[in-house]
Design a protein around this motif. Structure first.
Motif, short mmCIF file in Angstrom:
data_model
loop_
_atom_site.label_atom_id
_atom_site.label_comp_id
_atom_site.label_asym_id
_atom_site.label_seq_id
_atom_site.Cartn_x
_atom_site.Cartn_y
_atom_site.Cartn_z
N ALA A 545 0.89 -1.28 0.02
CA ALA A 545 0.03 -0.04 0.17
C ALA A 545 0.84 1.15 -0.01
O ALA A 545 0.39 2.56 -0.44
CB ALA A 545 -0.99 0.02 1.25
N LYS A 553 -4.43 2.34 -2.76
CA LYS A 553 -4.46 2.97 -1.25
C LYS A 553 -5.98 2.86 -1.04
O LYS A 553 -6.44 2.57 0.12
CB LYS A 553 -4.03 4.38 -1.08
CG LYS A 553 -2.64 4.39 -1.30
CD LYS A 553 -1.97 5.77 -1.12
CE LYS A 553 -0.50 5.66 -1.48
NZ LYS A 553 0.31 5.03 -0.31
N VAL A 607 -3.22 9.44 3.27
CA VAL A 607 -3.86 8.04 4.09
C VAL A 607 -4.28 8.28 5.38
O VAL A 607 -5.39 7.72 5.74
CB VAL A 607 -2.49 6.97 4.26
CG1 VAL A 607 -2.93 5.69 5.05
CG2 VAL A 607 -1.99 6.63 2.73
#
Length: 1106
Positions: A545, A553, A607
């Motif tokens: 990722a 992602k 993220v």
């Protein structure tokens, strides 16, 4: 230099200019060097202020063809930077250029200079209030040179390698934390002088770099190709490190043990002797340090093998007192958890064991194995087994290195032999320790080449490597034929090259296959758990990722959010992997170059925000708040966008306010971004929603009381307070984080209150701020002043009347802030009586500065009776509402409290004082209103109190003008006072009430209202005044006559004839003339009132009688 003549009396600057000109024109190299040295002495030691003027001219000589001149320039740069650290930014580029000089001597001089300038640069950065671009650029250049020097440990020149070892020593000592028993030189620099907040050179990364460098230094120390000079320099550096940083002592002693067992084979006999002597001296120096007592057994055994006498060893041992002061290894380990190193943030890389630690662990396991199995029989078998491998000729250096074995067969000697055997076995990659920990030594192969096989020509003999130490195979005897296998002739095969038979995939195919691979890994959760590799799978997902972007992602985020309770650890593993990419200390850090650093930061931020935003949407999840709390508190870093998300949680989602406050409350104590999170709270402290604002203000109050961030909070509160002086509200008070989406351009009540919320909350904790409020109040407009007066009630109540700052404000009240001061004192005295100190100060300000009677209202209960009476006329002239409050304070009826306060005036005295106010001081209408307010307090002015008031008013020599008005009002309130009122009317006749017009008019009205009870009193009036009364009130004549006619004859005989004539309406003029003739006698003695013998002789009721 003899040709250079400098005239006496010339200035230093002129001398330097002449020397520079001479150095530029000299053809002799030594003359140039002498000129530059002279310039250095003049500038550095005589006129340091000229450094900035001539540094460019001197560094220009770095391009001179002479190496000695260039070395002199390096020396000047070093000394100049020691004097003025700001020059580092100017000269670092020159040093970088000179480090790549073609002359070895210049390179060595640059490394020597950088050994000092590295510490100076760190000190410069550590002491700077903020890091500028020049500082950051200087540190980047120095870091590049540091990496370049680190590679010079394998330089071709022996002298460069030695100086590089010294550079390693400096880096290790200056980039690690000292311990309490560290041997420290004067002005020695260490990592404890570098603040944790220094971003350009973070202490954690510096310490990690030092750890890697000491590993490299010990590897170099144990390498087989090291020269004797380098080896002795390396031993000296390691010894200094062991004494300066005892945390490395165990590893350094182990390295010296392995060196003793595996001396480099390239050393000559004399070099071996020198190395062994130097090793003995270094071990003796280490043995003197108190930290060596845990390894003293190993060190003493080594020293004995090296030929040290027991006397030398005992002389070097530390005293028992020094050993007692030194903590044991276990204690040091416990202390290190809370020491400077513990301040570093733990990351996953910390958990990865280094190669050096693995080697030591393998060595220890093998050593214990040998100690347990090394018996006398096994030792004999080893010797017998090794005899065939011993060469016929003695190695040249064996006799010089051999020492007789002392204490043979003792446990100590057995362990020493086991240590030597374990060292050799570990280096060879064999033994139980190697198998258990998985240590594989790097084997140097001088014949490494491509993977392609070597093609041997037919008949060519294979070349075997040469044996060491005379272990060459026996030479072939003359005349014997050498039997060689016949080489098989075969066709040369073509090597397989994948590039020729494989075709590159399209980007779409690449992405599709990568996506499928990731999805398979995500779906293999149960399989991985059953196979016991769940942790490995989690690490793979986090790494994938991190390396991929975009949709990949999103896939991982979606996978985590499908079951956040059980997959939150995967989220943290992913975040730490992303953070490692940003910081550059993970396994994949080599691919994160400077140009990709910004994208790495953006990736981490994306993220983190995606995880938080997706978790916010899961409103049905019971653990949502707990998981949000963990995301913010356990993540390695919160980006700026994450702070914005946290701010929106506080402002926009009412259900997340409590958890958001808890998160910020804990984050604000983190030093690195303390002000960032505090700013979030400060921005929302003026939020329009009460629930949000109250929670934030409560948190800010707690932080303010703790004191750590007190100054910042106070400055922000004062800034908001001073916004009230602007013509229109600033844009800072509008925005989504304030709960006001539209820009406000006028001072409304809500906006005014927003500027006061934080200030009034901290006012309770810092009463000195009351003076700032007074200053702003003076300059504010009327509308804002009114809103301030309404807002101060709650905060001021907590101050107390004994507050020194309040008393100071009373004494030094700014002109124009009197209303605010009165309001504050009113608030404080509403429920509690004023203190003497407050009364004295208010009295002084009234008498000396501001003769405004309103100042005295809050402290009326603390004034004396005379003072209150003197200002009573002024008080009743005020606004009716104010007068009502005044009477409430004097009568004890103000506020909701049931407590009674001492009053200088009783209710009776107050009403009497109002009647006695001179009409010149106050108009009668105002007095009448004041007395009416008293009558409204029926709980205070009962019929008994009013009876006492009327009685005392009657006792005065001069009847008050409002007497009869009071009598009438009392009678209206309490009709049972009619009997007492009759008595009052009889006494008024005695006092000749007709002489005071106002009182006489009241007497007549009272008689009218109390008829027929008043008929008995009316009949006691003198005839002419009876006539006047009947003329004023004709309606009384007929009832009065009927009343008299109802008397018996005997009773009528007591009524004077003139009175009867007045009643019958005859002889009015004769009666008046007769009365006028007898005026003198009437003035001499007034007629006594007739006793009321009629109506059954009813006496007037006593006060309070029912």
């Amino acid at each position: 230099m003899d040709k250079i003549k400098i005239e006496k009396g010339t200035s230093t600057e002129e001398q330097i200019v002449e020397l520079l000109n001479s150095a530029a024109t000299e053809s002799d190299d030594q003359s140039k060097v002498d000129c530059l040295i002279k310039i250095q002495e003049l500038i550095i030691y005589k006129e340091p202020g000229l450094l900035d003027n001539f540094v460019d001219e001197i560094t220009a000589f770095q391009h001179d063809r002479s190496a000695d001149v260039r070395k002199t320039v390096v020396g000047f740069i070093e000394e100049a930077c020691k004097v003025d650290h700001e020059l580092l930014g100017k000269v670092m580029h020159s040093l970088q250029l000179l480090l790549n000089d073609t002359s070895i001597a210049v390179q060595k001089r640059v490394i020597q200079a950088l050994t000092q300038l590295h510490k100076i640069t760190l000190q410069w950065l550590a002491k700077a209030k903020s890091v500028s671009e020049l500082m950051e650029r200087t540190w980047n250049m120095l870091s590049q040179m540091k990496s370049q020097i680190a590679k010079m440990i394998d330089h071709d020149n022996d002298g460069v390698r030695t100086i590089a070892v010294k550079f390693y020593e400096m880096i290790i000592i200056s980039q690690t934390y000292p311990e309490p028993d560290s041997v420290r030189k004067e002005n020695e620099f260490s990592l404890e002088e570098v603040p944790l907040t220094l971003k350009v050179a973070r202490p954690r990364k510096l310490e990690e770099e030092a750890q890697l460098m000491i590993e490299d230094l010990m590897k170099y120390h144990g390498s087989a190709h090291i020269s004797s000079a380098n080896l002795m320099a390396c031993m000296g550096s390691l010894t200094h490190i062991a004494k300066s940083r005892p945390q490395f002592l165990d590893r350094i002693v182990t390295a010296m043990e392995m060196l003793h067992a595996n001396l480099p084979p390239t050393l000559s006999k004399s070099q071996v002797n020198s190395v062994r002597k130097h090793l003995k001296l270094q071990l003796l120096a280490i043995l003197k340090h108190p930290a060596s007592h845990e390894r003293s057994g190993n060190i003493k055994t080594l020293l004995a093998d090296l030929g040290a006498t027991p006397q030398e060893i005992n002389k070097s041992l530390p005293s028992p007192e020094e050993i007692a002061k030194h903590p044991r290894r276990s204690e040091r380990a416990e202390d290190s958890k809370s020491g400077p190193a513990a301040k570093r943030r733990k990351i996953e890389v910390d958990a990865i064991p280094t190669r050096e630690n693995t080697r030591e662990k393998a060595l220890s396991i093998t050593e214990e194995f040998i100690v347990q199995h090394l018996s006398t029989n096994k030792a004999t078998d080893l010797v017998i087994e090794s005899l065939p491998r011993i060469s016929n000729n003695m190695p040249p250096h064996f006799s010089s290195t051999y020492t007789p074995v002392s204490e043979a067969g003792t446990p100590k000697q057995i362990r020493h032999v086991a240590r030597l055997l374990a060292s050799q076995m570990t280096n060879a990659g064999i033994g139980p320790g190697v198998d258990q920990v998985g240590y594989f030594p790097k084997m140097r192969n001088d014949f490494e080449d491509d993977d392609e096989e070597m093609d041997f020509m037919p008949g060519e003999a294979a070349i075997s490597p040469r044996f060491r130490d005379g272990d060459d195979p026996e030479p072939a005897k003359p005349g014997m034929a050498q039997i060689q296998p016949q080489a098989q002739s075969r066709a040369r095969q073509r090597a397989l090259k994948l590039a020729e038979i494989a075709k590159p995939l399209t980007p779409q195919m690449n992405e599709s296959m990568a996506r499928s691979a990731l999805q398979r890994v995500l779906k293999a959760e149960r399989t991985a758990m059953l196979g016991g590799v769940a942790a490995n799978r989690q690490k793979i997902i986090a790494s994938l990722a991190t390396l991929f972007s975009g949709d990949f992602k999103d896939l991982v985020v979606e996978y985590i959010m499908s079951d956040p309770r059980s997959r939150i650890e995967l989220a943290f593993s992913w975040l730490y992997e992303e953070y490692s990419m940003v910081m550059g200390f993970c396994h994949q850090s080599s691919i994160v170059k400077d140009e990709y650093h910004h994208s790495a930061i953006k990736s981490y931020s994306g993220v983190f925000c995606s995880l938080v935003n997706e978790l916010k949407k899961q409103t049905d999840l019971k653990e949502r708040e707990i998981l949000l709390n963990r995301l913010f508190l356990e993540s390695p870093h919160i980006p700026e966008d994450g702070v914005s998300v946290l701010r929106s949680m506080l402002c926009e989602d009412a259900k997340l306010v409590d958890i958001s406050i808890q998160i910020v409350r804990q984050l604000v104590h983190r030093p690195t971004k303390q002000l960032v999170y505090l700013n979030v709270l400060l921005e929302i402290s003026s939020h329009e929603v009460e629930e949000v604002r109250s929670a934030v203000l409560s948190c800010l109050t707690e932080l303010y009381d703790r004191g750590a961030l007190r100054r910042v909070i106070e400055d922000y509160a004062l800034m908001c307070l001073k916004f009230l002086l602007l013509e229109e509200p600033p844009a800072l008070l509008s925005g989504p984080e304030k709960g006001r989406s539209e820009v406000i351009t006028t001072w409304t009540e809500e906006v005014t209150n927003a500027c006061l919320y934080l200030f009034l909350v901290i006012l309770h904790s810092n009463e000195k701020l009351i003076h700032e409020l007074a200053i702003v109040y003076v300059q504010a407009n009327a509308d804002i002043k009114r809103r301030i007066l309404r807002m101060v009630e709650g905060p001021v109540e907590g101050m107390g009347m004994e507050s020194p700052e309040l008393l100071k404000l009373v004494e030094t009240c700014p002109k124009g802030a009197e209303t605010l001061l009165i309001r504050i004192i009113h608030i404080l005295t509403d429920k509690y009586p004023p203190t003497p100190a407050l009364v004295d100060r208010v009295r002084n300000i009234y008498q000396q500065r501001v003769p405004d009677v309103r100042f005295l209202i809050p402290v009326l209960n603390g004034l004396g009776k005379k003072e209150v009476l003197s200002v009573l006329p002024k008080l009743i002239k005020l606004n009716p509402d104010v007068v009502k409050k005044v009477f409430g304070r004097l009568l004890g009826t103000q506020g909701d409290s049931t407590a009674t306060y001492p009053s200088p005036l009783s209710p009776t005295e107050l009403l009497i004082a109002l009647h006695n106010i001179d009409s010149t001081q106050c108009d009668m209408k105002t007095i009448m209103k004041a007395t009416s307010m008293c009558f409204m307090e029926r709980g205070v002015y009962t019929q008994e109190v009013l009876a006492v008031v009327m009685q005392q008013l009657m006792d005065q020599n001069s009847l008050p003008t409002l007497l009869m008005r009071t009598v009438l009002q009392s009678l209206s309130l309490y009709p049972r006072l009619s009997g007492f009122v009759m008595n009052i009317l009889q006494r008024l006749i005695v006092k000749q009430v007709w002489k005071q017009k106002k009182v006489w008019e009241g007497f007549i009205k009272c008689c009218q209202r109390t008829k027929p009870q008043s008929f008995a009193v009316i009949l006691q009036l003198p005839p002419q005044f009876l006539q006047e009364l009947l003329n004023s009130s004709p309606d009384l004549k007929t009832p009065l006559l009927e009343h008299v006619m109802a008397f018996t004859d005997n009773q009528r005989m007591h009524i004077p004839k003139l009175t009867m004539d007045v009643l019958n309406g005859i002889a009015q003029f004769q009666a008046e003339a007769e009365e006028l003739n007898n005026e003198d006698s009437k003035e001499a003695g007034s007629p006594e009132p007739m006793e009321s013998t009629f109506h059954g002789d009813i006496e007037p009721p006593a006060p309070g009688e029912t």
